[in-house]
Design an enzyme around this catalytic site. Structure first.
Site, PDB file in Angstrom:
ATOM      1  N   ARG A  65       0.812  -1.225   0.000  1.00 50.87           N
ATOM      2  CA  ARG A  65       0.000   0.000   0.000  1.00 50.87           C
ATOM      3  C   ARG A  65       0.844   1.274   0.000  1.00 50.87           C
ATOM      4  O   ARG A  65       0.331   2.365  -0.208  1.00 50.87           O
ATOM      5  CB  ARG A  65      -0.955  -0.001   1.206  1.00 50.87           C
ATOM      6  N   GLU A 106      -7.749 -13.046  16.254  1.00 48.22           N
ATOM      7  CA  GLU A 106      -7.592 -12.131  15.119  1.00 48.22           C
ATOM      8  C   GLU A 106      -8.964 -11.698  14.603  1.00 48.22           C
ATOM      9  O   GLU A 106      -9.931 -12.472  14.659  1.00 48.22           O
ATOM     10  CB  GLU A 106      -6.814 -12.830  13.997  1.00 48.22           C
TER      11      GLU A 106
END
Ligand code: UD1
Ligand code: CA
Length: 458
Positions: A16, A155
Protein backbone atom coordinates in the site's frame (compact mmCIF):
# COMPACT_ATOMS: atom_id res chain seq x y z
CA UNK A 1 19.17 -4.08 30.82
CA UNK A 2 20.41 -7.56 31.67
CA UNK A 3 19.38 -10.39 29.38
CA UNK A 4 17.14 -8.35 27.13
CA UNK A 5 17.03 -8.75 23.37
CA UNK A 6 14.65 -7.41 20.74
CA UNK A 7 13.26 -8.92 17.55
CA UNK A 8 11.94 -6.48 14.98
CA UNK A 9 9.65 -7.82 12.27
CA UNK A 10 10.23 -6.17 8.93
CA UNK A 11 9.67 -8.82 6.27
CA UNK A 12 6.33 -7.64 4.93
CA UNK A 13 6.04 -6.09 1.49
CA UNK A 14 4.00 -3.01 2.27
CA UNK A 15 2.22 -2.88 -1.11
CA UNK A 16 0.00 0.00 0.00
CA UNK A 17 3.01 2.33 0.12
CA UNK A 18 3.16 2.03 -3.69
CA UNK A 19 6.90 2.34 -3.63
CA UNK A 20 10.03 0.82 -5.09
CA UNK A 21 11.58 1.15 -1.67
CA UNK A 22 10.95 -1.35 1.15
CA UNK A 23 8.34 0.05 3.53
CA UNK A 24 10.55 0.19 6.62
CA UNK A 25 13.09 2.37 4.78
CA UNK A 26 10.61 5.19 4.31
CA UNK A 27 11.63 8.17 6.39
CA UNK A 28 10.05 10.30 9.05
CA UNK A 29 12.02 13.54 9.46
CA UNK A 30 15.04 12.12 7.64
CA UNK A 31 15.28 8.92 9.63
CA UNK A 32 14.03 5.55 8.45
CA UNK A 33 11.18 3.92 10.33
CA UNK A 34 13.33 0.88 11.09
CA UNK A 35 16.04 3.10 12.60
CA UNK A 36 13.54 4.63 15.01
CA UNK A 37 12.52 1.19 16.19
CA UNK A 38 16.11 -0.03 16.52
CA UNK A 39 17.11 3.09 18.49
CA UNK A 40 14.11 2.76 20.80
CA UNK A 41 14.85 -0.92 21.43
CA UNK A 42 18.46 -0.12 22.28
CA UNK A 43 17.48 2.96 24.25
CA UNK A 44 15.31 0.87 26.54
CA UNK A 45 18.14 -1.53 27.17
CA UNK A 46 18.03 -4.27 24.54
CA UNK A 47 21.61 -5.43 24.18
CA UNK A 48 21.09 -7.12 20.84
CA UNK A 49 18.55 -6.60 18.09
CA UNK A 50 17.59 -9.03 15.35
CA UNK A 51 15.66 -7.70 12.37
CA UNK A 52 13.58 -10.22 10.42
CA UNK A 53 13.83 -9.27 6.76
CA UNK A 54 12.11 -10.75 3.71
CA UNK A 55 10.86 -8.42 1.02
CA UNK A 56 13.89 -6.65 -0.51
CA UNK A 57 15.98 -8.07 2.33
CA UNK A 58 19.33 -6.93 0.90
CA UNK A 59 18.21 -3.33 0.60
CA UNK A 60 17.00 -3.27 4.19
CA UNK A 61 20.22 -4.87 5.45
CA UNK A 62 22.36 -2.36 3.60
CA UNK A 63 20.41 0.61 4.90
CA UNK A 64 20.69 -0.50 8.52
CA UNK A 65 24.28 -0.07 9.59
CA UNK A 66 24.25 -0.25 13.33
CA UNK A 67 26.29 -2.10 15.89
CA UNK A 68 24.60 -4.92 17.70
CA UNK A 69 22.05 -5.54 14.94
CA UNK A 70 21.80 -8.89 13.19
CA UNK A 71 19.37 -10.14 10.57
CA UNK A 72 17.26 -13.23 10.00
CA UNK A 73 15.71 -14.02 6.65
CA UNK A 74 12.06 -14.93 6.28
CA UNK A 75 11.94 -15.83 2.59
CA UNK A 76 8.20 -16.41 2.54
CA UNK A 77 5.83 -14.47 4.77
CA UNK A 78 3.75 -17.06 6.55
CA UNK A 79 2.71 -14.96 9.50
CA UNK A 80 4.11 -13.14 12.51
CA UNK A 81 4.75 -16.37 14.42
CA UNK A 82 6.61 -17.83 11.46
CA UNK A 83 8.68 -14.62 11.25
CA UNK A 84 9.83 -15.03 14.87
CA UNK A 85 10.67 -18.70 14.24
CA UNK A 86 13.25 -17.47 11.72
CA UNK A 87 15.47 -15.90 14.41
CA UNK A 88 16.27 -19.37 15.80
CA UNK A 89 18.91 -19.35 18.52
CA UNK A 90 18.87 -15.57 18.83
CA UNK A 91 16.21 -16.37 21.42
CA UNK A 92 18.04 -17.46 24.54
CA UNK A 93 16.39 -19.52 27.22
CA UNK A 94 17.80 -17.41 30.06
CA UNK A 95 16.62 -13.99 28.88
CA UNK A 96 13.66 -11.93 27.71
CA UNK A 97 12.75 -10.99 24.15
CA UNK A 98 10.83 -7.90 23.07
CA UNK A 99 8.85 -8.11 19.82
CA UNK A 100 8.60 -4.90 17.80
CA UNK A 101 7.75 -3.90 14.21
CA UNK A 102 9.68 -2.02 11.58
CA UNK A 103 6.57 -0.13 10.53
CA UNK A 104 5.56 0.99 14.03
CA UNK A 105 8.07 3.77 14.58
CA UNK A 106 6.26 5.79 17.24
CA UNK A 107 6.79 3.33 20.08
CA UNK A 108 8.62 4.97 22.99
CA UNK A 109 11.35 3.74 25.29
CA UNK A 110 9.45 4.64 28.47
CA UNK A 111 6.55 2.45 27.43
CA UNK A 112 8.83 -0.50 26.74
CA UNK A 113 10.63 -0.01 30.03
CA UNK A 114 7.32 -0.17 31.89
CA UNK A 115 6.48 -3.33 29.99
CA UNK A 116 9.79 -4.95 30.91
CA UNK A 117 9.38 -3.90 34.55
CA UNK A 118 5.90 -5.39 34.96
CA UNK A 119 6.92 -8.53 33.09
CA UNK A 120 9.87 -9.08 35.41
CA UNK A 121 8.27 -8.00 38.68
CA UNK A 122 5.32 -10.33 38.16
CA UNK A 123 7.53 -13.06 36.72
CA UNK A 124 5.33 -13.50 33.65
CA UNK A 125 5.98 -15.85 30.75
CA UNK A 126 4.67 -13.28 28.29
CA UNK A 127 3.27 -9.77 28.57
CA UNK A 128 1.38 -7.97 25.81
CA UNK A 129 0.57 -4.29 25.45
CA UNK A 130 -3.12 -3.78 24.75
CA UNK A 131 -5.01 -0.59 23.93
CA UNK A 132 -8.62 0.44 24.05
CA UNK A 133 -9.67 2.01 20.77
CA UNK A 134 -12.89 3.40 19.31
CA UNK A 135 -12.58 1.42 16.10
CA UNK A 136 -11.02 -2.02 16.66
CA UNK A 137 -11.61 -3.14 13.04
CA UNK A 138 -8.77 -5.28 11.74
CA UNK A 139 -6.94 -5.74 15.03
CA UNK A 140 -6.60 -8.86 17.15
CA UNK A 141 -8.93 -8.68 20.18
CA UNK A 142 -7.90 -9.37 23.78
CA UNK A 143 -10.20 -11.99 25.30
CA UNK A 144 -10.38 -11.95 29.12
CA UNK A 145 -12.20 -14.25 31.51
CA UNK A 146 -14.93 -13.20 33.97
CA UNK A 147 -12.23 -12.04 36.44
CA UNK A 148 -10.53 -9.93 33.83
CA UNK A 149 -7.60 -12.30 33.43
CA UNK A 150 -6.02 -12.62 30.01
CA UNK A 151 -7.16 -15.71 28.09
CA UNK A 152 -6.16 -15.31 24.45
CA UNK A 153 -6.03 -13.09 21.40
CA UNK A 154 -8.41 -13.63 18.50
CA UNK A 155 -7.59 -12.13 15.12
CA UNK A 156 -10.31 -9.97 13.57
CA UNK A 157 -10.78 -12.36 10.67
CA UNK A 158 -11.21 -15.30 13.04
CA UNK A 159 -13.38 -13.50 15.59
CA UNK A 160 -17.07 -14.19 16.31
CA UNK A 161 -19.52 -11.27 16.09
CA UNK A 162 -19.46 -11.02 19.92
CA UNK A 163 -15.66 -10.98 19.99
CA UNK A 164 -15.64 -8.26 17.35
CA UNK A 165 -17.55 -6.02 19.78
CA UNK A 166 -14.53 -6.01 22.12
CA UNK A 167 -12.53 -2.84 21.72
CA UNK A 168 -9.47 -3.84 23.71
CA UNK A 169 -6.99 -4.71 20.99
CA UNK A 170 -3.57 -6.30 20.66
CA UNK A 171 -0.97 -3.65 19.81
CA UNK A 172 1.29 -6.47 18.63
CA UNK A 173 4.05 -5.53 21.06
CA UNK A 174 5.08 -8.14 23.58
CA UNK A 175 7.84 -9.31 25.82
CA UNK A 176 8.42 -13.03 26.22
CA UNK A 177 10.60 -15.11 28.43
CA UNK A 178 12.88 -16.74 25.89
CA UNK A 179 12.25 -20.19 27.23
CA UNK A 180 8.46 -19.80 26.89
CA UNK A 181 8.67 -18.20 23.47
CA UNK A 182 10.81 -21.04 22.14
CA UNK A 183 8.54 -23.74 23.54
CA UNK A 184 5.35 -22.10 22.27
CA UNK A 185 6.72 -21.48 18.76
CA UNK A 186 7.40 -25.20 18.50
CA UNK A 187 3.71 -25.91 19.11
CA UNK A 188 2.32 -23.15 16.90
CA UNK A 189 0.06 -24.14 13.97
CA UNK A 190 -1.60 -22.29 11.12
CA UNK A 191 -5.13 -23.61 11.49
CA UNK A 192 -6.94 -20.32 11.06
CA UNK A 193 -8.76 -18.26 8.45
CA UNK A 194 -5.56 -16.78 6.99
CA UNK A 195 -3.54 -20.04 7.11
CA UNK A 196 -0.77 -18.10 8.93
CA UNK A 197 1.32 -18.84 11.99
CA UNK A 198 -0.01 -16.23 14.41
CA UNK A 199 2.44 -14.98 17.04
CA UNK A 200 -0.45 -13.98 19.36
CA UNK A 201 -1.39 -17.68 19.61
CA UNK A 202 1.86 -18.19 21.54
CA UNK A 203 0.29 -16.41 24.51
CA UNK A 204 -2.51 -18.93 24.81
CA UNK A 205 -0.02 -21.77 24.37
CA UNK A 206 2.09 -20.38 27.21
CA UNK A 207 -0.96 -20.20 29.49
CA UNK A 208 -1.90 -23.76 28.60
CA UNK A 209 1.63 -24.93 29.41
CA UNK A 210 1.27 -23.44 32.89
CA UNK A 211 2.98 -20.09 32.31
CA UNK A 212 1.60 -16.71 33.32
CA UNK A 213 0.53 -14.11 30.77
CA UNK A 214 -0.21 -10.48 31.48
CA UNK A 215 -1.59 -7.56 29.52
CA UNK A 216 -0.77 -3.92 30.17
CA UNK A 217 -3.06 -1.29 28.75
CA UNK A 218 -1.34 1.53 26.93
CA UNK A 219 -2.31 5.11 27.71
CA UNK A 220 -1.42 6.63 24.35
CA UNK A 221 -2.57 4.48 21.45
CA UNK A 222 -0.68 6.72 18.97
CA UNK A 223 2.49 4.89 19.95
CA UNK A 224 1.29 1.73 18.27
CA UNK A 225 0.24 3.38 15.07
CA UNK A 226 1.40 1.25 12.16
CA UNK A 227 2.34 2.83 8.84
CA UNK A 228 0.91 1.08 5.80
CA UNK A 229 0.43 3.93 3.33
CA UNK A 230 1.80 7.37 2.45
CA UNK A 231 -1.18 8.93 4.20
CA UNK A 232 -0.29 7.10 7.39
CA UNK A 233 3.37 8.04 6.89
CA UNK A 234 2.30 11.71 6.86
CA UNK A 235 0.19 11.14 9.99
CA UNK A 236 3.12 9.46 11.76
CA UNK A 237 5.36 12.38 10.72
CA UNK A 238 2.95 14.85 12.31
CA UNK A 239 2.90 12.86 15.55
CA UNK A 240 6.69 12.52 15.64
CA UNK A 241 7.14 16.20 14.78
CA UNK A 242 4.82 17.28 17.58
CA UNK A 243 6.62 15.00 20.02
CA UNK A 244 10.09 16.33 19.10
CA UNK A 245 8.90 19.95 19.12
CA UNK A 246 7.29 19.53 22.53
CA UNK A 247 10.55 18.15 23.94
CA UNK A 248 12.46 21.24 22.74
CA UNK A 249 9.84 23.60 24.14
CA UNK A 250 10.01 21.79 27.47
CA UNK A 251 13.78 22.28 27.38
CA UNK A 252 13.42 26.05 27.04
CA UNK A 253 13.38 26.63 23.29
CA UNK A 254 10.72 28.96 21.82
CA UNK A 255 9.02 27.67 18.70
CA UNK A 256 6.96 30.54 17.39
CA UNK A 257 4.99 28.26 15.06
CA UNK A 258 5.49 24.65 16.12
CA UNK A 259 3.16 23.46 13.35
CA UNK A 260 5.58 24.78 10.76
CA UNK A 261 8.86 23.77 12.37
CA UNK A 262 10.48 20.51 11.31
CA UNK A 263 13.21 19.23 13.61
CA UNK A 264 14.92 15.88 13.12
CA UNK A 265 15.13 13.53 16.07
CA UNK A 266 18.86 14.04 16.76
CA UNK A 267 18.97 17.85 16.62
CA UNK A 268 20.09 19.68 19.79
CA UNK A 269 19.01 23.23 20.65
CA UNK A 270 20.17 25.39 23.57
CA UNK A 271 18.02 27.28 26.04
CA UNK A 272 16.35 30.58 25.08
CA UNK A 273 16.91 30.06 21.39
CA UNK A 274 13.96 31.22 19.30
CA UNK A 275 12.93 29.32 16.19
CA UNK A 276 10.80 31.45 13.86
CA UNK A 277 8.27 29.91 11.44
CA UNK A 278 9.24 27.75 8.49
CA UNK A 279 12.49 26.26 9.75
CA UNK A 280 13.83 22.81 8.84
CA UNK A 281 16.57 21.60 11.21
CA UNK A 282 18.10 18.41 9.98
CA UNK A 283 20.51 15.62 10.80
CA UNK A 284 23.04 16.19 13.56
CA UNK A 285 22.49 19.95 13.73
CA UNK A 286 23.42 21.53 17.08
CA UNK A 287 22.35 25.05 17.95
CA UNK A 288 23.60 26.95 20.99
CA UNK A 289 21.76 29.20 23.44
CA UNK A 290 20.11 32.56 22.69
CA UNK A 291 20.12 32.08 18.93
CA UNK A 292 17.48 33.37 16.56
CA UNK A 293 16.80 31.00 13.69
CA UNK A 294 14.56 31.79 10.74
CA UNK A 295 12.11 32.54 9.45
CA UNK A 296 12.58 29.96 6.70
CA UNK A 297 16.01 28.58 7.52
CA UNK A 298 17.29 25.17 6.60
CA UNK A 299 20.18 23.77 8.63
CA UNK A 300 21.63 20.38 7.80
CA UNK A 301 24.32 18.89 10.06
CA UNK A 302 25.27 22.40 11.23
CA UNK A 303 26.90 23.49 14.49
CA UNK A 304 26.00 26.94 15.74
CA UNK A 305 27.46 28.63 18.82
CA UNK A 306 25.53 30.94 21.16
CA UNK A 307 23.75 34.10 20.13
CA UNK A 308 23.82 33.33 16.42
CA UNK A 309 21.25 34.89 14.08
CA UNK A 310 20.48 32.75 11.05
CA UNK A 311 17.79 34.31 8.90
CA UNK A 312 16.15 32.89 5.75
CA UNK A 313 19.29 30.99 4.75
CA UNK A 314 20.61 27.51 4.10
CA UNK A 315 23.55 25.94 5.93
CA UNK A 316 25.09 22.53 5.36
CA UNK A 317 27.77 20.64 7.34
CA UNK A 318 29.51 23.71 8.72
CA UNK A 319 30.34 25.48 11.97
CA UNK A 320 29.33 28.99 12.96
CA UNK A 321 30.79 30.78 16.00
CA UNK A 322 29.14 32.82 18.75
CA UNK A 323 27.23 36.00 17.88
CA UNK A 324 27.68 35.64 14.15
CA UNK A 325 24.83 36.72 11.90
CA UNK A 326 23.92 34.96 8.70
CA UNK A 327 21.45 36.02 6.04
CA UNK A 328 18.98 36.80 4.80
CA UNK A 329 19.49 34.64 1.72
CA UNK A 330 22.96 33.30 2.43
CA UNK A 331 24.16 29.86 1.42
CA UNK A 332 26.71 28.15 3.65
CA UNK A 333 27.90 25.05 1.81
CA UNK A 334 29.75 22.09 3.34
CA UNK A 335 32.99 22.32 5.29
CA UNK A 336 32.99 25.93 6.43
CA UNK A 337 34.30 27.09 9.77
CA UNK A 338 32.99 30.57 10.38
CA UNK A 339 34.23 32.36 13.49
CA UNK A 340 32.66 34.60 16.13
CA UNK A 341 31.06 37.99 15.49
CA UNK A 342 31.20 37.44 11.76
CA UNK A 343 28.65 38.93 9.41
CA UNK A 344 27.62 36.83 6.44
CA UNK A 345 25.00 38.99 4.79
CA UNK A 346 22.55 38.78 1.96
CA UNK A 347 23.28 36.78 -1.19
CA UNK A 348 26.61 35.53 0.10
CA UNK A 349 27.79 32.01 -0.67
CA UNK A 350 30.55 30.46 1.42
CA UNK A 351 31.99 27.06 0.57
CA UNK A 352 34.82 24.94 2.00
CA UNK A 353 36.30 27.98 3.73
CA UNK A 354 37.45 29.29 7.09
CA UNK A 355 36.43 32.77 8.13
CA UNK A 356 38.11 34.40 11.13
CA UNK A 357 36.49 36.29 14.01
CA UNK A 358 35.02 39.71 13.28
CA UNK A 359 35.19 39.37 9.51
CA UNK A 360 32.44 40.97 7.44
CA UNK A 361 31.02 39.68 4.17
CA UNK A 362 27.94 41.88 4.12
CA UNK A 363 26.56 41.29 0.64
CA UNK A 364 26.74 39.66 -2.79
CA UNK A 365 29.96 37.67 -2.53
CA UNK A 366 31.38 34.25 -3.27
CA UNK A 367 33.88 32.94 -0.75
CA UNK A 368 34.95 29.51 -2.00
CA UNK A 369 38.01 27.44 -1.00
CA UNK A 370 39.28 30.38 1.02
CA UNK A 371 41.05 30.89 4.32
CA UNK A 372 40.09 34.33 5.54
CA UNK A 373 41.64 35.77 8.69
CA UNK A 374 40.17 38.03 11.38
CA UNK A 375 38.53 41.39 10.78
CA UNK A 376 38.68 41.08 7.02
CA UNK A 377 36.21 43.17 5.07
CA UNK A 378 34.91 41.69 1.86
CA UNK A 379 33.25 44.43 -0.17
CA UNK A 380 30.10 43.94 -2.16
CA UNK A 381 30.73 41.66 -5.12
CA UNK A 382 33.98 40.09 -3.87
CA UNK A 383 34.66 36.88 -5.71
CA UNK A 384 37.20 34.24 -4.79
CA UNK A 385 37.94 32.76 -8.21
CA UNK A 386 38.64 29.18 -7.16
CA UNK A 387 38.21 27.21 -10.37
CA UNK A 388 40.41 27.39 -13.45
CA UNK A 389 38.21 25.10 -15.52
CA UNK A 390 40.12 22.02 -14.42
CA UNK A 391 41.11 22.31 -10.79
CA UNK A 392 40.02 24.09 -7.64
CA UNK A 393 42.63 26.26 -5.86
CA UNK A 394 42.66 28.02 -2.50
CA UNK A 395 42.84 31.70 -1.65
CA UNK A 396 44.35 33.07 1.56
CA UNK A 397 43.21 36.43 2.86
CA UNK A 398 45.03 37.38 6.05
CA UNK A 399 43.88 39.47 9.03
CA UNK A 400 42.48 42.99 8.49
CA UNK A 401 42.61 42.82 4.70
CA UNK A 402 40.14 45.10 2.95
CA UNK A 403 38.81 43.67 -0.29
CA UNK A 404 37.22 46.45 -2.33
CA UNK A 405 33.94 46.05 -4.14
CA UNK A 406 33.77 43.85 -7.20
CA UNK A 407 37.28 42.44 -6.78
CA UNK A 408 38.33 39.04 -8.08
CA UNK A 409 41.06 37.15 -6.24
CA UNK A 410 42.23 34.48 -8.67
CA UNK A 411 43.41 31.40 -6.78
CA UNK A 412 45.95 30.23 -5.85
CA UNK A 413 46.77 33.60 -4.33
CA UNK A 414 47.61 35.10 -0.93
CA UNK A 415 46.79 38.58 0.32
CA UNK A 416 48.96 39.39 3.34
CA UNK A 417 47.74 41.05 6.52
CA UNK A 418 46.48 44.62 6.37
CA UNK A 419 46.60 44.93 2.58
CA UNK A 420 43.95 46.83 0.62
CA UNK A 421 42.60 45.61 -2.69
CA UNK A 422 41.27 48.40 -4.83
CA UNK A 423 37.69 48.05 -6.00
CA UNK A 424 37.31 46.35 -9.35
CA UNK A 425 40.75 44.70 -9.20
CA UNK A 426 41.47 41.26 -10.54
CA UNK A 427 44.30 39.99 -8.34
CA UNK A 428 46.40 37.20 -9.84
CA UNK A 429 49.66 37.58 -7.87
CA UNK A 430 50.33 37.54 -4.11
CA UNK A 431 49.86 40.86 -2.32
CA UNK A 432 52.34 41.88 0.44
CA UNK A 433 51.42 43.25 3.88
CA UNK A 434 49.84 46.66 4.34
CA UNK A 435 50.01 47.74 0.65
CA UNK A 436 47.33 48.90 -1.70
CA UNK A 437 47.06 46.61 -4.70
CA UNK A 438 45.39 48.03 -7.78
CA UNK A 439 44.90 45.71 -10.71
CA UNK A 440 42.63 47.44 -13.15
CA UNK A 441 42.96 49.83 -16.10
CA UNK A 442 43.67 53.38 -14.97
CA UNK A 443 40.78 55.72 -15.68
CA UNK A 444 41.27 58.08 -18.64
CA UNK A 445 39.15 61.07 -19.60
CA UNK A 446 38.43 61.81 -23.25
CA UNK A 447 37.55 65.48 -23.54
CA UNK A 448 34.74 66.58 -25.86
CA UNK A 449 33.75 63.00 -26.63
CA UNK A 450 30.01 63.59 -26.55
CA UNK A 451 30.19 66.44 -29.07
CA UNK A 452 32.33 64.38 -31.47
CA UNK A 453 29.87 61.50 -31.17
CA UNK A 454 26.87 63.65 -32.04
CA UNK A 455 28.72 65.04 -35.10
CA UNK A 456 29.52 61.55 -36.31
CA UNK A 457 25.93 60.38 -36.00
CA UNK A 458 24.33 63.34 -37.78
C1 UD1 B 1 -0.93 -8.12 13.95
C2 UD1 B 1 -1.50 -9.03 15.04
C3 UD1 B 1 -2.78 -8.43 15.60
C4 UD1 B 1 -2.51 -7.02 16.11
C5 UD1 B 1 -1.88 -6.17 15.01
C6 UD1 B 1 -1.45 -4.86 15.57
C7 UD1 B 1 -0.86 -11.24 14.26
C8 UD1 B 1 -1.30 -12.50 13.64
N1 UD1 B 1 -1.77 -10.33 14.44
O1 UD1 B 1 -1.88 -8.12 12.89
O2 UD1 B 1 -3.26 -9.23 16.67
O3 UD1 B 1 -3.73 -6.44 16.54
O4 UD1 B 1 -0.71 -6.82 14.48
O5 UD1 B 1 -1.01 -4.03 14.56
O6 UD1 B 1 0.29 -11.10 14.60
N2 UD1 B 1 5.39 -9.62 9.26
C9 UD1 B 1 6.50 -10.32 8.90
N3 UD1 B 1 6.37 -11.57 8.39
C10 UD1 B 1 5.15 -12.17 8.25
C11 UD1 B 1 4.00 -11.44 8.63
C12 UD1 B 1 4.15 -10.17 9.15
O7 UD1 B 1 7.63 -9.82 9.00
O8 UD1 B 1 5.10 -13.30 7.79
C13 UD1 B 1 5.55 -8.27 9.78
C14 UD1 B 1 4.94 -7.26 8.84
O9 UD1 B 1 5.93 -6.72 7.99
C15 UD1 B 1 4.41 -6.20 9.79
C16 UD1 B 1 4.15 -6.95 11.08
O10 UD1 B 1 4.84 -8.16 10.98
O11 UD1 B 1 5.36 -5.22 10.06
C17 UD1 B 1 2.68 -7.18 11.36
O12 UD1 B 1 2.13 -8.00 10.35
P1 UD1 B 1 0.68 -7.80 9.81
O13 UD1 B 1 0.38 -8.87 8.83
O14 UD1 B 1 0.47 -6.41 9.38
O15 UD1 B 1 -0.16 -8.08 11.12
P2 UD1 B 1 -1.60 -7.56 11.39
O16 UD1 B 1 -2.52 -8.27 10.46
O17 UD1 B 1 -1.63 -6.11 11.43
CA1 CA C 1 -1.89 -9.97 8.39
Amino acid sequence: MENLKAVILAAGEGTRMRSKKPKVLHEILNKTMIDYVIDTAKGCGAQEVCVVVGHKAEEVKEAVVKDGVSFALQAEQKGTGHAVMMVGDFIETNGDVLILYGDTPLIQGDTLQKLVKKHRQEDLGATVISATVDNPEGYGRIIRDAHGNFMKIVEHKDATPEERCINEINTGIYIFKGVHLKASLEKLDNHNVQGEYYLPDCLELILKAGGKVGAVTAQDDKEFFGVNSRVQLAEATQIMKARINRRHMENGVTLVDAENTYIDAQVKIGMDTVILPGCVLEGKTEIGEDCKIGPNARLTDMRLGDGVTFQSSTGIESEIGNHTTVGPFAYIRPNCKIGENVKVGDFVEVKNSTVGNGTKIPHLAYIGDTDAGEKVNFGCGSIMVNYDGEKKHRTTVEDRVFVGCNANLVAPVTVKAGAYIAAGSTITRDVPEDVLAVARARQIIIEGWQKKKIKKES
